[in-house]
Each structure stands twice: as C-alpha cells, then as structure tokens.
Scaffold this motif. Sequence first.
Motif, mmCIF file in Angstrom:
data_model
loop_
_atom_site.group_PDB
_atom_site.id
_atom_site.type_symbol
_atom_site.label_atom_id
_atom_site.label_comp_id
_atom_site.label_asym_id
_atom_site.label_seq_id
_atom_site.Cartn_x
_atom_site.Cartn_y
_atom_site.Cartn_z
ATOM 1 N N ALA A 11 39.448 -16.211 53.422
ATOM 2 C CA ALA A 11 39.508 -15.881 51.995
ATOM 3 C C ALA A 11 39.971 -17.084 51.163
ATOM 4 O O ALA A 11 40.692 -17.959 51.648
ATOM 5 C CB ALA A 11 40.453 -14.711 51.764
ATOM 6 N N VAL A 12 39.542 -17.099 49.918
ATOM 7 C CA VAL A 12 40.046 -18.071 48.953
ATOM 8 C C VAL A 12 41.331 -17.522 48.346
ATOM 9 O O VAL A 12 41.335 -16.413 47.796
ATOM 10 C CB VAL A 12 39.011 -18.328 47.839
ATOM 11 C CG1 VAL A 12 39.612 -19.188 46.735
ATOM 12 C CG2 VAL A 12 37.767 -18.982 48.412
ATOM 13 N N LEU A 13 42.416 -18.261 48.465
ATOM 14 C CA LEU A 13 43.705 -17.813 47.946
ATOM 15 C C LEU A 13 43.997 -18.473 46.605
ATOM 16 O O LEU A 13 43.944 -19.701 46.481
ATOM 17 C CB LEU A 13 44.829 -18.133 48.943
ATOM 18 C CG LEU A 13 44.706 -17.509 50.328
ATOM 19 C CD1 LEU A 13 45.954 -17.813 51.146
ATOM 20 C CD2 LEU A 13 44.472 -15.996 50.246
ATOM 21 N N VAL A 58 36.037 -13.350 31.923
ATOM 22 C CA VAL A 58 34.858 -14.040 32.444
ATOM 23 C C VAL A 58 33.990 -14.558 31.301
ATOM 24 O O VAL A 58 33.536 -15.714 31.304
ATOM 25 C CB VAL A 58 34.044 -13.109 33.362
ATOM 26 C CG1 VAL A 58 32.689 -13.726 33.708
ATOM 27 C CG2 VAL A 58 34.820 -12.811 34.639
ATOM 28 N N VAL A 59 33.751 -13.728 30.306
ATOM 29 C CA VAL A 59 32.937 -14.133 29.158
ATOM 30 C C VAL A 59 33.561 -15.328 28.441
ATOM 31 O O VAL A 59 32.872 -16.304 28.108
ATOM 32 C CB VAL A 59 32.746 -12.952 28.190
ATOM 33 C CG1 VAL A 59 32.115 -13.421 26.878
ATOM 34 C CG2 VAL A 59 31.881 -11.873 28.829
ATOM 35 N N ALA A 60 34.866 -15.279 28.204
ATOM 36 C CA ALA A 60 35.536 -16.389 27.515
ATOM 37 C C ALA A 60 35.424 -17.685 28.323
ATOM 38 O O ALA A 60 35.175 -18.758 27.751
ATOM 39 C CB ALA A 60 36.998 -16.030 27.283
ATOM 40 N N LEU A 61 35.606 -17.592 29.642
ATOM 41 C CA LEU A 61 35.501 -18.785 30.486
ATOM 42 C C LEU A 61 34.087 -19.363 30.457
ATOM 43 O O LEU A 61 33.906 -20.588 30.341
ATOM 44 C CB LEU A 61 35.888 -18.443 31.923
ATOM 45 C CG LEU A 61 37.378 -18.234 32.207
ATOM 46 C CD1 LEU A 61 37.561 -17.616 33.586
ATOM 47 C CD2 LEU A 61 38.124 -19.556 32.127
ATOM 48 N N LEU A 62 33.098 -18.513 30.578
ATOM 49 C CA LEU A 62 31.714 -18.976 30.588
ATOM 50 C C LEU A 62 31.335 -19.629 29.265
ATOM 51 O O LEU A 62 30.693 -20.686 29.238
ATOM 52 C CB LEU A 62 30.774 -17.818 30.893
ATOM 53 C CG LEU A 62 30.856 -17.254 32.324
ATOM 54 C CD1 LEU A 62 30.026 -15.979 32.437
ATOM 55 C CD2 LEU A 62 30.380 -18.284 33.341
ATOM 56 N N ARG A 63 31.738 -19.023 28.177
ATOM 57 C CA ARG A 63 31.446 -19.610 26.876
ATOM 58 C C ARG A 63 32.148 -20.951 26.710
ATOM 59 O O ARG A 63 31.583 -21.899 26.155
ATOM 60 C CB ARG A 63 31.871 -18.643 25.766
ATOM 61 C CG ARG A 63 30.974 -17.419 25.642
ATOM 62 C CD ARG A 63 31.490 -16.437 24.615
ATOM 63 N NE ARG A 63 30.609 -15.293 24.459
ATOM 64 C CZ ARG A 63 30.901 -14.213 23.742
ATOM 65 N NH1 ARG A 63 32.077 -14.128 23.120
ATOM 66 N NH2 ARG A 63 30.038 -13.216 23.646
ATOM 67 N N VAL A 75 41.059 -14.089 39.213
ATOM 68 C CA VAL A 75 39.833 -13.373 39.571
ATOM 69 C C VAL A 75 38.690 -13.802 38.650
ATOM 70 O O VAL A 75 37.583 -14.128 39.104
ATOM 71 C CB VAL A 75 40.033 -11.852 39.477
ATOM 72 C CG1 VAL A 75 38.711 -11.121 39.741
ATOM 73 C CG2 VAL A 75 41.094 -11.384 40.469
ATOM 74 N N ALA A 76 38.964 -13.817 37.357
ATOM 75 C CA ALA A 76 37.931 -14.171 36.385
ATOM 76 C C ALA A 76 37.430 -15.595 36.604
ATOM 77 O O ALA A 76 36.226 -15.871 36.500
ATOM 78 C CB ALA A 76 38.481 -14.016 34.974
ATOM 79 N N ARG A 77 38.342 -16.497 36.889
ATOM 80 C CA ARG A 77 37.949 -17.898 37.114
ATOM 81 C C ARG A 77 36.996 -18.012 38.295
ATOM 82 O O ARG A 77 35.991 -18.728 38.229
ATOM 83 C CB ARG A 77 39.203 -18.742 37.352
ATOM 84 C CG ARG A 77 38.928 -20.181 37.756
ATOM 85 C CD ARG A 77 40.218 -20.952 37.920
ATOM 86 N NE ARG A 77 41.171 -20.290 38.812
ATOM 87 C CZ ARG A 77 41.105 -20.347 40.142
ATOM 88 N NH1 ARG A 77 40.129 -21.008 40.736
ATOM 89 N NH2 ARG A 77 42.017 -19.724 40.886
ATOM 90 N N ILE A 78 37.280 -17.292 39.369
ATOM 91 C CA ILE A 78 36.439 -17.368 40.565
ATOM 92 C C ILE A 78 35.098 -16.679 40.330
ATOM 93 O O ILE A 78 34.040 -17.187 40.718
ATOM 94 C CB ILE A 78 37.178 -16.769 41.765
ATOM 95 C CG1 ILE A 78 38.414 -17.634 42.095
ATOM 96 C CG2 ILE A 78 36.256 -16.684 42.977
ATOM 97 C CD1 ILE A 78 39.371 -17.017 43.090
#
Length: 244
Positions: free
Chosen positions: A231-233, A16-21, A164-167
């Motif tokens: 749900a989002v698949l 999550v941190v890597a994606l946000l940055r 999961v992290a992307r969502i």
Amino acid sequence: MRIAVLGGTGLIGSRVVALLRGRGHDAVAHSLSTGVDLRTGQGLPEAIKGADVVVNLTRPDRFDHTSPVFFRETMENLLQAAEDAEVGHIVILSIVGADQVPDVPYYRGKVVQEEVLRAGDIPWSIVRSTQFFEFIDRVMSWTSDDSSVRLPSTLLQPIAADDVARIVAGVATTGSLDGVLEIAGPEVFPLDQLGRITLAARGDERPVVVDPAAGLYSHVKGAALIARDNAVLAETTYRQWLSN
C-alpha cells in the motif's frame, strides 16, 4: 485534460476538483445538487460528454441493505454512458478490506461496484482507501452518550481526506492502472485508542469503554481493514490532523 468528477461536491470530491483545477485540468464537479443523478441516469450523458476521465465518488445516503443495489445500478449506468461517450478511463474510490467484512452492507456494495467496473470494457483504476480521519467523530457519535463513548478495539489505519484526494487526483491524470491501488495512513490504532486520542485533543473527559458489540466496526475481525504491504502510505498522522 477534461475530467468529470461524480460526487464532486462531497468531502473527497470537492478536494479532488480543486486539486485538478489547480494543476490546469478542466475538472467539473457533478452531483445531485448539480442535476446529475447517477442512479436514474438523469443528466449523466451531458455531464460526461467530452470527458477524457470520469472519477466516480458517489455514495448512497444510507449505509443499509440498499447499498449493494445502489452501487450496482450506478456503476452499470455509468459504464453504459461512458461507453457511449467514449470515455478513456474510469476511477473509483473503494475501501481497503471491504471484501473481508461481508456483514456490512455498505462494504458488500463496494465489492459489487468493483466487480461491475472490472467487467466493463473501459480502462479502469480502483483506489482502495482506509477510513478517513474525518469519519472518526461520526463513528464515535453512534455509540456515545453524555457519560461515555463505547467503542470496539477494531484495528484501523485511518487517512486524511486531503491525502486521499491528492492520490485520487494523481491516478486520474496518470493513466489507467487496470488494477488496484491501496492507500492508508501511516499508523495503526485500535478504535478505542483513536477515541481516547480524539477526546483528549478536544478536552472531553468522557471515558472510552471497550465494547466489542458497539457500532458498525463490531463486525470487523482482526486486521481486515489494515492495508497490505504494498500500500501507499500517506504522511499525515492523526495527531497532526487533530492539531490543525
């Protein structure tokens, strides 16, 4: 946007941190290793000072009867600190069907965490995920030996940690849901079939023996851990993930 990610050095948090940055946000990872203890509150005010959003991905070290206490105490501490810091949005990662498996303390703890968050005054989002692909090996290790792997035929709909992290990162940056988003992988499997697929992909010739009493998932009944219709698949399949 400034985003504090508690549990930000773990399996999901680091992603999550890597994606946000990568998207230009000021995302900071916090954990016990960085001096932030959500259970005692040590380092917490400093960690979330100035944050627009806090993503809480922390979990206890043990999946036993202490889990509900951990989730209650840490969520209450976070809410109080977040109110003091005027945080605008809190995101947590929970589990699809946790409320359907009361015999598992960790799942009861996630239900408690959700309840505490909902009762607070800060806008919130709950992302409920199914089990991670990366968790299947650990599940198999609980009930395996050199000759066989014993697994129940519990239905699972696992999802890749990257998905999961992307969502979660998307929810953190698009405003509060003030509700629940369920996410899952694209396929449903009996756990024993997941075990056979995993062993075959790794050239492991041990047989998988169906044992309804084996391991944590023996407590799960029916389709309790399968995502609902809205749900989002995610797109990544288990076999694709295994091949990488």
